[in-house]
Write a protein that holds these residues in place. Structure first.
Motif, PDB file in Angstrom:
ATOM      1  N   SER A  88       0.824  -1.211   0.000  1.00  0.00           N
ATOM      2  CA  SER A  88       0.000   0.000   0.000  1.00  0.00           C
ATOM      3  C   SER A  88       0.857   1.260   0.000  1.00  0.00           C
ATOM      4  O   SER A  88       2.090   1.203   0.110  1.00  0.00           O
ATOM      5  N   GLY A  89       0.159   2.413  -0.068  1.00  0.00           N
ATOM      6  CA  GLY A  89       0.871   3.688  -0.100  1.00  0.00           C
ATOM      7  C   GLY A  89       1.677   3.953   1.148  1.00  0.00           C
ATOM      8  O   GLY A  89       2.680   4.680   1.106  1.00  0.00           O
ATOM      9  N   SER A  90       1.276   3.396   2.282  1.00  0.00           N
ATOM     10  CA  SER A  90       2.015   3.592   3.532  1.00  0.00           C
ATOM     11  C   SER A  90       2.881   2.393   3.890  1.00  0.00           C
ATOM     12  O   SER A  90       3.512   2.379   4.942  1.00  0.00           O
ATOM     13  N   VAL A 125       6.054   0.956  -1.192  1.00  0.00           N
ATOM     14  CA  VAL A 125       6.070   2.339  -1.673  1.00  0.00           C
ATOM     15  C   VAL A 125       7.166   3.140  -0.965  1.00  0.00           C
ATOM     16  O   VAL A 125       7.790   4.020  -1.566  1.00  0.00           O
ATOM     17  N   LYS A 126       7.429   2.812   0.286  1.00  0.00           N
ATOM     18  CA  LYS A 126       8.552   3.463   0.981  1.00  0.00           C
ATOM     19  C   LYS A 126       9.869   3.185   0.269  1.00  0.00           C
ATOM     20  O   LYS A 126      10.756   4.041   0.203  1.00  0.00           O
ATOM     21  N   MET A 127      10.013   1.981  -0.262  1.00  0.00           N
ATOM     22  CA  MET A 127      11.205   1.627  -1.015  1.00  0.00           C
ATOM     23  C   MET A 127      11.358   2.556  -2.225  1.00  0.00           C
ATOM     24  O   MET A 127      12.468   3.058  -2.508  1.00  0.00           O
ATOM     25  N   PRO A 140       6.226   9.293  -5.351  1.00  0.00           N
ATOM     26  CA  PRO A 140       4.837   8.882  -5.599  1.00  0.00           C
ATOM     27  C   PRO A 140       3.862  10.033  -5.326  1.00  0.00           C
ATOM     28  O   PRO A 140       4.110  10.882  -4.460  1.00  0.00           O
ATOM     29  N   SER A 141       2.761  10.038  -6.054  1.00  0.00           N
ATOM     30  CA  SER A 141       1.763  11.100  -5.901  1.00  0.00           C
ATOM     31  C   SER A 141       1.023  10.953  -4.576  1.00  0.00           C
ATOM     32  O   SER A 141       1.058   9.902  -3.933  1.00  0.00           O
ATOM     33  N   GLU A 142       0.323  12.025  -4.190  1.00  0.00           N
ATOM     34  CA  GLU A 142      -0.488  11.987  -2.976  1.00  0.00           C
ATOM     35  C   GLU A 142      -1.576  10.915  -3.099  1.00  0.00           C
ATOM     36  O   GLU A 142      -1.935  10.271  -2.114  1.00  0.00           O
ATOM     37  N   LYS A 143      -2.081  10.727  -4.296  1.00  0.00           N
ATOM     38  CA  LYS A 143      -3.133   9.728  -4.511  1.00  0.00           C
ATOM     39  C   LYS A 143      -2.588   8.325  -4.258  1.00  0.00           C
ATOM     40  O   LYS A 143      -3.265   7.475  -3.667  1.00  0.00           O
ATOM     41  N   VAL A 144      -1.350   8.069  -4.687  1.00  0.00           N
ATOM     42  CA  VAL A 144      -0.730   6.760  -4.454  1.00  0.00           C
ATOM     43  C   VAL A 144      -0.493   6.556  -2.962  1.00  0.00           C
ATOM     44  O   VAL A 144      -0.756   5.479  -2.418  1.00  0.00           O
ATOM     45  N   LEU A 153       3.457   6.388  -9.572  1.00  0.00           N
ATOM     46  CA  LEU A 153       4.347   5.817  -8.573  1.00  0.00           C
ATOM     47  C   LEU A 153       5.752   6.400  -8.676  1.00  0.00           C
ATOM     48  O   LEU A 153       6.519   6.369  -7.715  1.00  0.00           O
ATOM     49  N   PHE A 154       6.070   6.981  -9.851  1.00  0.00           N
ATOM     50  CA  PHE A 154       7.444   7.409 -10.105  1.00  0.00           C
ATOM     51  C   PHE A 154       7.660   8.897  -9.810  1.00  0.00           C
ATOM     52  O   PHE A 154       8.471   9.267  -8.968  1.00  0.00           O
ATOM     53  N   TYR A 155       6.901   9.774 -10.522  1.00  0.00           N
ATOM     54  CA  TYR A 155       7.125  11.222 -10.376  1.00  0.00           C
ATOM     55  C   TYR A 155       5.802  11.967 -10.193  1.00  0.00           C
ATOM     56  O   TYR A 155       5.526  12.940 -10.868  1.00  0.00           O
ATOM     57  N   GLY A 156       5.020  11.476  -9.294  1.00  0.00           N
ATOM     58  CA  GLY A 156       3.803  12.178  -8.906  1.00  0.00           C
ATOM     59  C   GLY A 156       2.909  12.524 -10.074  1.00  0.00           C
ATOM     60  O   GLY A 156       2.500  11.654 -10.856  1.00  0.00           O
TER      61      GLY A 156
END
Length: 993
Positions: free
Chosen positions: A490-492, A496-498, A506-510, A533-536
């Motif tokens: 998940s986003g948290s 995604v931290k990786m 990652p975007s706020e939506k991700v 996931l890459f550049y918002g």
């Protein structure tokens, strides 16, 4: 005489097929088979008589160190006397012997998992009573093989090897006696000929099959818990002229308007074992009209020996009652045009004779005999009978009417096994049609998935989802597994931290919603959020066209520029985006440079210390609350440590892509691909390769199996699924590989790996010359740099996964302990994580929820969903796609288990010959028997060359929820290793690539 008909009183044994004043116990006591027979018998249906030993006796058998419970054999003798008197025959005594089947039957159906012995009582002394001596000895030979395999635990290969070594001029009698001598030499004991001894040994064998490897694995897989054992049903053999199965609804598409019948000449055992392809008939339920027929060749038969084959000279002075004086069950229901169906097993007993080919000399020499016993087929020549339907149209309709009455009696759709003899149908077993409740749920599940997709898409008419590569190792996560693995993704979560730690933004939506969705029970990428996931909010997106598959789309990062998303401020933001990309590239490369030192010197030692401590915990002593706290702590470790173990996959993908891109540029598509493949094989430090080599060393006694488990016991097939036992818990799979390695020929895994290394090094040494020949020497430093990085990180991907699975195993340990405390087993994984804290207080409610979720999980797996889902095409979502027959790439046969799946075709001749099939395979074989069951656990589908809906393969495939299809000559038509799509609904197998 009436009192003689009445069954004895017993608390251990229960009777059917005769007069009894006993109440029918629950199936927990009689087993499903025994309860079915007793119910049909009490309703007056035509059931061959017999008796059932209760499941409690199996429990006592194991509690008493596998000794027969005290007093049981005395009661079996009394029950046998009752059966002998009822039908006026004596077990194994001529001229008209009683022969019986001895079958298993648990309270919950476990098709093919336990043992059955047929024709118990058959012995050499009976030869004198039959005119057809050769036929008798062929029958006895089949009995010897079945009894030896099932009761004496003699490998079938031994019997075959003995038989192959015998001189061809021996008579049938001499051949069988030589086989028996070989079996006795191997087993160190006499082959039993006393009928009572055979019966006792068969009953014990059925008890013992309750804890056979395949039965234990089946119960574990299907979470069958709390049963005392198997019942044992002893039943007089029914002398079927024809036999088969009736489904009161179609078991493949669950069409309630269709009744399906499969039928073949002779005994039903040939159908169950997949030795014959039966005739099939489809009847409309409303009109009772036959709407479809498929007639098969009758070149394989398992038939009954007619009474007129008894040598009349041997009847005089023998023990038998006069014709017509047999005791028969009373009170049969009037089911067929005013004539009650009566059990008349005294007329004949089975003579099993398998004819594998009509051209064999043995079969040609017995044509007249075969014709004699073929019922309504006896007026036809042998060649004509091969293509004649087994049941007449009138008999088909009579059977349908009987089936509908049985369905009405039980109150649910039925799977009815039947036989036909002397103008009457006999009923051998009735079960609920498997999967019917799942079929009823499929339309509802489909509509709810469509509504879910529509809601997610909102106003975005271009919304699309692509199947994620995690689905290869986690194809259908159970709810609790997805709560935990889904949190990691998940986003948290750690995944995604990786990305953030490697320089991506990652975007706020991700960050809020993640980028994955569980659709129809599969893991998909939301392509809009996946691109972010890459550049918002940088306006790149994945290229989606009609020809692209989900896998193709996600192979590379998004590259399509979306001008609408860019907006008028894009040019102003462009320098900022360029700076972010430059910065992330530098962070990524620096992370790759420093990764090994940090991971090996800091991250891994810290985790190993925690792992050792966690493994030493006595979780059984933990309270419910303490276990939940431990679960939270281990999940936190999984997220923190897991992201580190997955970084090598990112680095490997990056350098591999750069290397391949340069080589394709220099050498062109074909040669460039070949060179890049050679440069990246024979990887050193790959833990998966090391595990394989370790198993080979175990097979050569160069390493102990315990050593292997100490290093790899936390791994498993399908190991991302938390419900899957690790090898340390269930070592059956690696043990099987070890055994296969002991018998393997050719290069060993060690030699094969070394061979690949040498081939790679040879190309490395010539790389400079190859580049020089293409005037590309200037690219050599860059190519070597990328090659070395790829060689470093590609094996690290597997090494990282090896360590990641340790953190997964720690989480599973806690969940396993919770399952043990609550007596849930695998069912625990149908709970949601948020429900674990309340389960003790809401057990009843939650157990009902588990039942519903299991049905929904199964119904979702039946949906044929594409790799790429577009919101604009939801009208066709879940509907089977029509395959195109491209250059013979589609084979059409008969679907015998529903569902659609894709996997790698694996031609399998015998389970004992199987090495590592991989994780995503479709079994292609001639037919199956219970010994094949372990292969079904991880199979994606089954293709057999012969068999019907009652064959072992069909029954077990349906039970495991995998599609199965019958395709003639499948092992010749389908190439091993190719990708196939198997559609059990339409009966099609398509070569995908």
């Amino acid at each position: 005489m009436e009192s003689a008909n009445l069954s004895p009183k017993s608390s251990k044994i229960f009777f059917f097929g005769g007069k009894t004043d006993m109440e029918i116990p629950a199936k927990e006591i009689l087993g499903g088979k025994g309860a079915s027979l007793a119910s049909m018998s009490s309703a007056g249906l035509n059931v061959p008589p017999g008796f059932t030993i209760s499941t409690e006796m199996c429990k006592s058998f194991y509690e008493n160190n596998q000794l027969v419970p005290e007093g049981l054999l005395d009661e079996v003798k009394t029950a046998l006397s009752w059966l002998e008197n009822l039908i006026s025959r004596k077990l194994g005594v001529g001229p008209r012997p009683l022969l019986v089947s001895v079958r298993s039957g648990a309270a919950l159906s476990m098709p093919g998992m336990m043992d059955t012995v047929l024709n118990v009582g058959l012995n050499p002394d009976l030869e004198q009573f039959y005119q057809d001596k050769q036929g008798f000895w062929n029958t006895y030979r089949d009995f010897v093989q079945l009894f030896s395999e099932t009761v004496l635990n003699i490998d079938e290969k031994l019997i075959s090897s003995i038989e192959k070594s015998l001189p061809s001029q021996l008579s049938s009698r001499e051949r069988v006696l030589e086989i028996i001598a070989g079996i006795e030499k191997k087993g160190g004991r006499k082959f039993p000929t006393d009928p009572w001894d055979m019966l006792v040994k068969s009953i014990i064998a059925v008890f013992q099959s309750w804890n056979s490897e395949r039965a234990l694995q089946y119960r574990e897989r299907h979470n069958i818990r709390g049963l005392p054992g198997t019942a044992v049903t002893v039943q007089s053999m029914f002398p079927s002229e024809y036999s088969g199965v009736l489904f009161s609804i179609s078991p493949t598409d669950f069409d309630t308007k269709k009744i399906i019948i499969e039928a073949s000449t002779g005994l039903g055992e040939a159908i169950v074992r997949g030795r014959v392809e039966p005739d099939s008939f489809i009847v409309d339920r409303d009109t009772l009209k036959i709407i479809e027929k498929k007639i098969s060749r009758k070149d394989v038969q398992v038939r009954a020996l007619a009474e007129n084959q008894v040598d009349s000279c041997k009847l005089e002075g023998s023990r038998s009652l006069p014709e017509g004086k047999e005791n028969r069950p009373e009170g049969s229901l009037n089911l067929t045009d005013g004539e009650a169906l009566q059990t008349d097993v005294s007329r004949s007993q089975p003579h099993v004779q398998i004819k594998e080919s009509k051209d064999s000399s043995e079969l040609q020499g017995n044509k007249s005999q075969v014709q004699e016993s073929a019922g309504r087929l006896s007026d036809q020549s042998f060649e004509d009978r091969e293509n004649l339907q087994s049941l007449s149209d009138e008999q088909i309709i009579e059977l349908v009417q009987l089936g509908l009455r049985v369905e009405k009696y039980f109150g649910h759709p039925i799977d009815l096994e039947w036989g036909y003899s002397d103008g009457k149908f006999g009923l051998l077993q009735s079960r609920p049609v498997r999967g019917f409740e799942v079929a009823l749920d499929i339309p509802k599940a489909l509509e709810e998935e469509k509504a879910f997709l529509t809601q997610m898409a909102g106003s975005n008419k271009k919304a699309a989802w692509a199947l994620y590569n995690l689905s290869e190792t986690l194809p259908a996560p159970l709810p609790l597994t997805w709560d935990i693995i889904g949190d990691f993704m998940s986003g948290s979560g750690g995944f995604v931290k990786m990305y953030k730690e490697l320089g991506f933004i990652p975007s706020e939506k991700v960050l809020e919603k993640g980028f994955l969705e569980l659709i129809a029970g599969r893991i998909y990428v939301n392509l809009e959020r996946g691109a972010e996931l890459f550049y918002g909010d940088y306006p790149l997106e994945y290229e989606v066209d009609d020809s692209a598959s989900g896998t193709d789309i996600l192979t590379n990062a998004p590259t399509k520029f979306n001008i609408e998303k860019a907006g008028p401020s894009f040019l102003i933001k462009l320098p900022w985006y360029m700076y972010l990309m430059f910065k992330s590239g530098r962070i990524f490369r620096n992370s790759a440079r420093d990764f090994s030192n940090i991971f090996e010197e800091e991250t891994l030692p810290r985790f190993n210390e925690y792992f050792k401590k966690a493994k030493s915990e006595n979780l059984a002593s933990f309270s419910h609350e303490k276990l939940l706290n431990e679960l939270s702590e281990r999940e936190a470790v999984l997220n923190e440590f897991g992201k580190e173990t997955l970084k090598p996959s990112m680095f490997a993908a990056y350098y591999h892509s750069r290397l391949v891109q340069d080589l394709l540029l220099v050498f062109g598509p074909e040669e460039g691909k070949q060179i890049s493949s050679t440069l990246l094989k024979g990887l050193v430090g790959d833990k998966t390769v090391e595990a394989n080599i370790a198993l080979y060393k175990v097979s050569r006694n160069e390493q102990s199996f315990d050593e292997f488990l100490r290093e790899f016991g936390h791994r498993a097939v399908g190991e991302f699924e938390l419900a899957e036992p690790r090898w340390g818990e269930d070592p059956g799979f690696p043990k099987k590989i070890v055994e296969n390695y002991r018998n393997m020929a050719g290069l060993s895994p060690v030699e094969m790996h070394e061979k690949q290394i040498q081939e790679r090094l040879a190309v490395e040494r010539t790389l400079a010359d190859l580049l020089k020949a293409r005037c590309a020497s200037s690219l050599e430093p860059e190519i070597r740099k990328n090659m070395e990085a790829a060689l470093k990180f590609l094996p690290y991907r597997e090494t990282g996964k090896y360590h990641f699975m340790k953190s997964i195993a720690l989480v599973r340990d806690v969940l396993k302990e919770l399952a043990e405390k609550w007596d849930l087993g695998r069912d625990l994984f149908f709970l949601r994580k948020s429900e674990l804290s309340d389960f003790p207080k809401r057990q009843s409610e939650m157990r009902e929820a588990i039942k519903r979720r299991k049905i929904r999980w199964q119904s979702l797996q039946r949906l044929d969903v594409p790799e790429l889902i577009k919101v604009a095409e939801l009208d066709n979502f879940g509907k089977p796609k029509i395959s195109k027959d491209s250059e013979g790439g589609v084979f059409v046969g008969n679907g015998i288990a529903p569902g659609v799946n894709t996997g790698t075709a694996r031609i399998v001749k015998s389970p004992s010959d199987v090495a590592n099939l991989g994780q995503k395979y479709v079994i292609i074989c001639t037919s199956t028997d219970p010994g094949w069951t372990p292969l079904f656990v991880h199979a994606r589908g089954l293709v057999v060359e012969r068999g019907g809906m009652l064959s072992h393969g069909a029954i077990v495939a349906r039970d495991f929820g995998i599609p199965a299809v019958v395709i003639k000559e499948a092992t010749q038509k389908i190439q091993d290793g190719c990708e196939v799509k198997i559609d059990g609904n339409s009966g099609k197998v398509e070569i995908v690539k």
